[in-house]
Motif scaffolding. Structure first.
Motif, PDB file in Angstrom:
ATOM      1  N   GLN A   1       0.826  -1.208   0.000  1.00 38.59           N
ATOM      2  CA  GLN A   1       0.000   0.000   0.000  1.00 38.59           C
ATOM      3  C   GLN A   1       0.861   1.259   0.000  1.00 38.59           C
ATOM      4  OE1 GLN A   1      -3.539  -0.303   2.729  1.00 38.59           O
ATOM      5  NE2 GLN A   1      -2.596  -2.264   3.289  1.00 38.59           N
ATOM      6  N   LEU A   2       1.970   1.225   0.726  1.00 39.02           N
ATOM      7  CA  LEU A   2       2.873   2.368   0.735  1.00 39.02           C
ATOM      8  C   LEU A   2       3.490   2.587  -0.642  1.00 39.02           C
ATOM      9  CD1 LEU A   2       4.691   1.777   4.148  1.00 39.02           C
ATOM     10  CD2 LEU A   2       3.091   3.610   3.617  1.00 39.02           C
TER      11      LEU A   2
ATOM     12  N   THR B   1      -2.658   5.681  10.522  1.00 37.76           N
ATOM     13  CA  THR B   1      -3.713   5.902  11.513  1.00 37.76           C
ATOM     14  C   THR B   1      -4.818   4.868  11.385  1.00 37.76           C
ATOM     15  OG1 THR B   1      -3.270   8.293  11.524  1.00 37.76           O
ATOM     16  CG2 THR B   1      -5.397   7.559  12.389  1.00 37.76           C
ATOM     17  N   SER B   2      -5.228   4.586  10.162  1.00 37.59           N
ATOM     18  CA  SER B   2      -6.310   3.615   9.948  1.00 37.59           C
ATOM     19  C   SER B   2      -5.893   2.201  10.340  1.00 37.59           C
ATOM     20  CB  SER B   2      -6.754   3.636   8.479  1.00 37.59           C
ATOM     21  OG  SER B   2      -5.704   3.213   7.633  1.00 37.59           O
ATOM     22  N   GLU B   3      -4.594   1.895  10.186  1.00 40.63           N
ATOM     23  CA  GLU B   3      -4.094   0.560  10.523  1.00 40.63           C
ATOM     24  C   GLU B   3      -3.559   0.486  11.955  1.00 40.63           C
ATOM     25  OE1 GLU B   3      -4.212  -2.148   8.727  1.00 40.63           O
ATOM     26  OE2 GLU B   3      -5.113  -1.209   6.947  1.00 40.63           O
ATOM     27  N   ARG B   4      -3.637   1.619  12.671  1.00 38.71           N
ATOM     28  CA  ARG B   4      -3.150   1.699  14.052  1.00 38.71           C
ATOM     29  C   ARG B   4      -1.679   1.300  14.162  1.00 38.71           C
ATOM     30  NH1 ARG B   4      -8.259  -0.774  17.591  1.00 38.71           N
ATOM     31  NH2 ARG B   4      -9.823   0.750  16.870  1.00 38.71           N
ATOM     32  N   VAL B   5      -0.892   1.846  13.260  1.00 35.25           N
ATOM     33  CA  VAL B   5       0.546   1.609  13.245  1.00 35.25           C
ATOM     34  C   VAL B   5       1.250   2.909  13.608  1.00 35.25           C
ATOM     35  CG1 VAL B   5       2.546   1.010  11.824  1.00 35.25           C
ATOM     36  CG2 VAL B   5       0.380  -0.214  11.528  1.00 35.25           C
ATOM     37  N   SER B   6       2.151   2.855  14.572  1.00 39.26           N
ATOM     38  CA  SER B   6       2.878   4.050  14.984  1.00 39.26           C
ATOM     39  C   SER B   6       4.215   4.129  14.256  1.00 39.26           C
ATOM     40  CB  SER B   6       3.131   4.042  16.492  1.00 39.26           C
ATOM     41  OG  SER B   6       3.994   5.107  16.840  1.00 39.26           O
ATOM     42  N   PRO B   7       4.435   5.186  13.461  1.00 38.39           N
ATOM     43  CA  PRO B   7       5.720   5.331  12.775  1.00 38.39           C
ATOM     44  C   PRO B   7       6.862   5.662  13.739  1.00 38.39           C
ATOM     45  CG  PRO B   7       4.365   7.273  12.432  1.00 38.39           C
ATOM     46  CD  PRO B   7       3.495   6.275  13.141  1.00 38.39           C
ATOM     47  N   LEU B   8       6.529   6.020  14.975  1.00 42.58           N
ATOM     48  CA  LEU B   8       7.549   6.390  15.948  1.00 42.58           C
ATOM     49  C   LEU B   8       7.993   5.217  16.823  1.00 42.58           C
ATOM     50  CD1 LEU B   8       6.133   9.820  17.182  1.00 42.58           C
ATOM     51  CD2 LEU B   8       7.876   9.414  15.441  1.00 42.58           C
ATOM     52  N   ALA B   9       7.304   4.084  16.706  1.00 44.09           N
ATOM     53  CA  ALA B   9       7.633   2.944  17.572  1.00 44.09           C
ATOM     54  C   ALA B   9       9.073   2.490  17.382  1.00 44.09           C
ATOM     55  CB  ALA B   9       6.675   1.781  17.295  1.00 44.09           C
TER      56      ALA B   9
ATOM     57  N   ALA C   1      -1.171  11.104   2.973  1.00 48.66           N
ATOM     58  CA  ALA C   1      -1.757   9.798   2.660  1.00 48.66           C
ATOM     59  C   ALA C   1      -1.128   8.700   3.511  1.00 48.66           C
ATOM     60  CB  ALA C   1      -1.572   9.491   1.175  1.00 48.66           C
ATOM     61  N   VAL C   2       0.193   8.766   3.696  1.00 42.29           N
ATOM     62  CA  VAL C   2       0.888   7.772   4.521  1.00 42.29           C
ATOM     63  C   VAL C   2       0.414   7.859   5.969  1.00 42.29           C
ATOM     64  CG1 VAL C   2       3.125   7.103   5.482  1.00 42.29           C
ATOM     65  CG2 VAL C   2       2.927   7.622   3.049  1.00 42.29           C
ATOM     66  N   GLN C   3       0.246   9.084   6.469  1.00 49.85           N
ATOM     67  CA  GLN C   3      -0.222   9.267   7.839  1.00 49.85           C
ATOM     68  C   GLN C   3      -1.630   8.708   8.018  1.00 49.85           C
ATOM     69  OE1 GLN C   3       1.570  10.360  10.521  1.00 49.85           O
ATOM     70  NE2 GLN C   3      -0.234   9.580  11.596  1.00 49.85           N
ATOM     71  N   ARG C   4      -2.486   8.926   7.026  1.00 48.40           N
ATOM     72  CA  ARG C   4      -3.847   8.383   7.104  1.00 48.40           C
ATOM     73  C   ARG C   4      -3.814   6.861   7.120  1.00 48.40           C
ATOM     74  NH1 ARG C   4      -5.054  12.568   3.391  1.00 48.40           N
ATOM     75  NH2 ARG C   4      -4.897  11.091   1.662  1.00 48.40           N
ATOM     76  N   LEU C   5      -2.930   6.281   6.320  1.00 48.62           N
ATOM     77  CA  LEU C   5      -2.807   4.817   6.277  1.00 48.62           C
ATOM     78  C   LEU C   5      -2.355   4.287   7.632  1.00 48.62           C
ATOM     79  CD1 LEU C   5      -2.784   2.113   4.761  1.00 48.62           C
ATOM     80  CD2 LEU C   5      -0.437   2.647   4.051  1.00 48.62           C
TER      81      LEU C   5
END
Length: 245
Positions: free
Chosen positions: A71-72, A95-103, A89-93
Motif C-alpha cells: 500500500q505504501l 492511523t487507519s491501521e493503528r501503526v505508529s511510525p515512531l515505535a 496519505a501515509v499518515q492516514r494509512l
C-alpha cells in the motif's frame, strides 16, 4: 553555571557515580584496571535488558510496515511528485491501521537519558563540589573521560588502537544491522526524478553511520556504551525478528 550543582541533576549524577564506583570495586578483583570499563558495559547491558519490551514494540512496528509495504508503494507511485500529499496519505494509512511510525525510535529515545548520564559522569571533574573519582578510570591506559580526538593529539596516541578497534566494530555492526533491516523490511526506491529522491537514498545509506562519528568524539566511556548497545541491538533484532515473524 555548573549543572552538577542543580538538585535533580546532582542527585542523578551522584547516584550514577555511586553505582559505577560500586560495580568497579566489585569487578576489580577479576577485571583489574579494566573494571570501570567493564562496569560501563554491564550498565549498558542492564539498560538494554530493561528495554526489551520496547524492542518488541519496535519489531512489531517493522512487521506492520512490511505488511503495509504494497500500500505504501502504491501511495508513492500515486503521489511521488507531491511530497505533502504523500505524507498526508501515509499518515492516514498508519492511523487507519493503528501503526505508529515512531515505535521504531522508542529504544533509542529511552536510552538517551542514560547515555547522557554516562557522558556527564566522564566529563565533569567534580560533581556538586565533590571530586569525580571516575575520571581516574582507564582502559589500556586511556582515561575513560578522553575521546579518540584527544587521545590522538596526546602522548597516549600509541594506545589509540583500542578506540579504533571499538569504532571499527561499531561500523561493522551498523552495516550488518542496516543490511538485516533491508532484508526484513525492504524499502522501495522512490520514483526516478521524484523530489529529493537522491538525497533520500544517500541519507538511508549513510545516516546510520552518524553513530560512528559520535562515538569518535565522546569520552571513551560513552563510546563503550554506544558500541555495546549497537552489538546488543544487532543480536536482539535477529532473535525478535525470528520470534515475531
Amino acid at each position: 553555571m555548573d549543572i552538577t550543582t542543580l538538585p535533580v541533576v546532582g542527585s542523578l549524577l551522584h547516584a550514577g557515580a555511586d553505582l559505577l564506583t560500586t560495580l568497579t570495586a566489585g569487578l576489580s578483583p577479576v577485571a583489574g584496571g579494566a573494571a570501570a570499563a567493564l562496569a560501563v558495559v554491564l550498565l549498558t547491558l542492564a539498560v538494554r535488558l530493561a528495554l526489551v519490551p520496547l524492542a518488541v514494540l519496535q519489531i512489531r512496528a517493522e512487521r506492520d510496515r512490511r505488511r503495509l509495504a504494497p500500500q505504501l508503494a502504491a501511495l508513492r507511485r500515486r503521489y511521488g511528485h507531491d511530497t505533502r500529499r504523500l505524507q498526508e496519505a501515509v499518515q492516514r494509512l498508519y492511523t487507519s491501521e493503528r501503526v505508529s511510525p515512531l515505535a521504531g525510535c522508542l529504544p533509542v529515545l529511552a536510552q538517551a537519558p542514560v547515555l547522557s548520564l554516562v557522558y556527564a559522569l566522564f566529563t565533569h571533574a567534580t560533581i556538586d563540589g565533590v571530586v569525580n573519582a571516575l575520571l581516574g578510570a582507564t582502559l589500556v591506559g586511556i582515561p575513560l573521560g578522553q575521546s579518540l580526538l584527544v587521545v590522538l593529539t596526546s602522548p597516549l596516541w600509541t594506545q589509540a588502537w583500542i578506540v579504533l578497534v571499538l569504532l571499527a566494530l561499531l561500523a561493522v555492526t551498523v552495516e550488518l544491522a542496516r543490511r538485516a533491516g533491508l532484508r526484513w523490511n525492504p524499502v522501495e526506491a522512490p520514483p526516478v526524478g521524484a523530489p529529493g529522491s537522491g538525497v533520500a537514498a544517500a541519507s538511508a545509506r549513510w545516516v546510520p553511520f552518524v553513530s560512528v562519528v559520535f562515538a569518535a568524539v565522546v569520552p571513551l566511556a560513552a563510546t563503550l556504551y554506544v558500541v555495546t548497545s549497537a552489538v546488543w541491538s544487532l543480536g536482539e533484532r535477529a532473535v525478535l525478528r525470528r520470534l515475531l515473524r
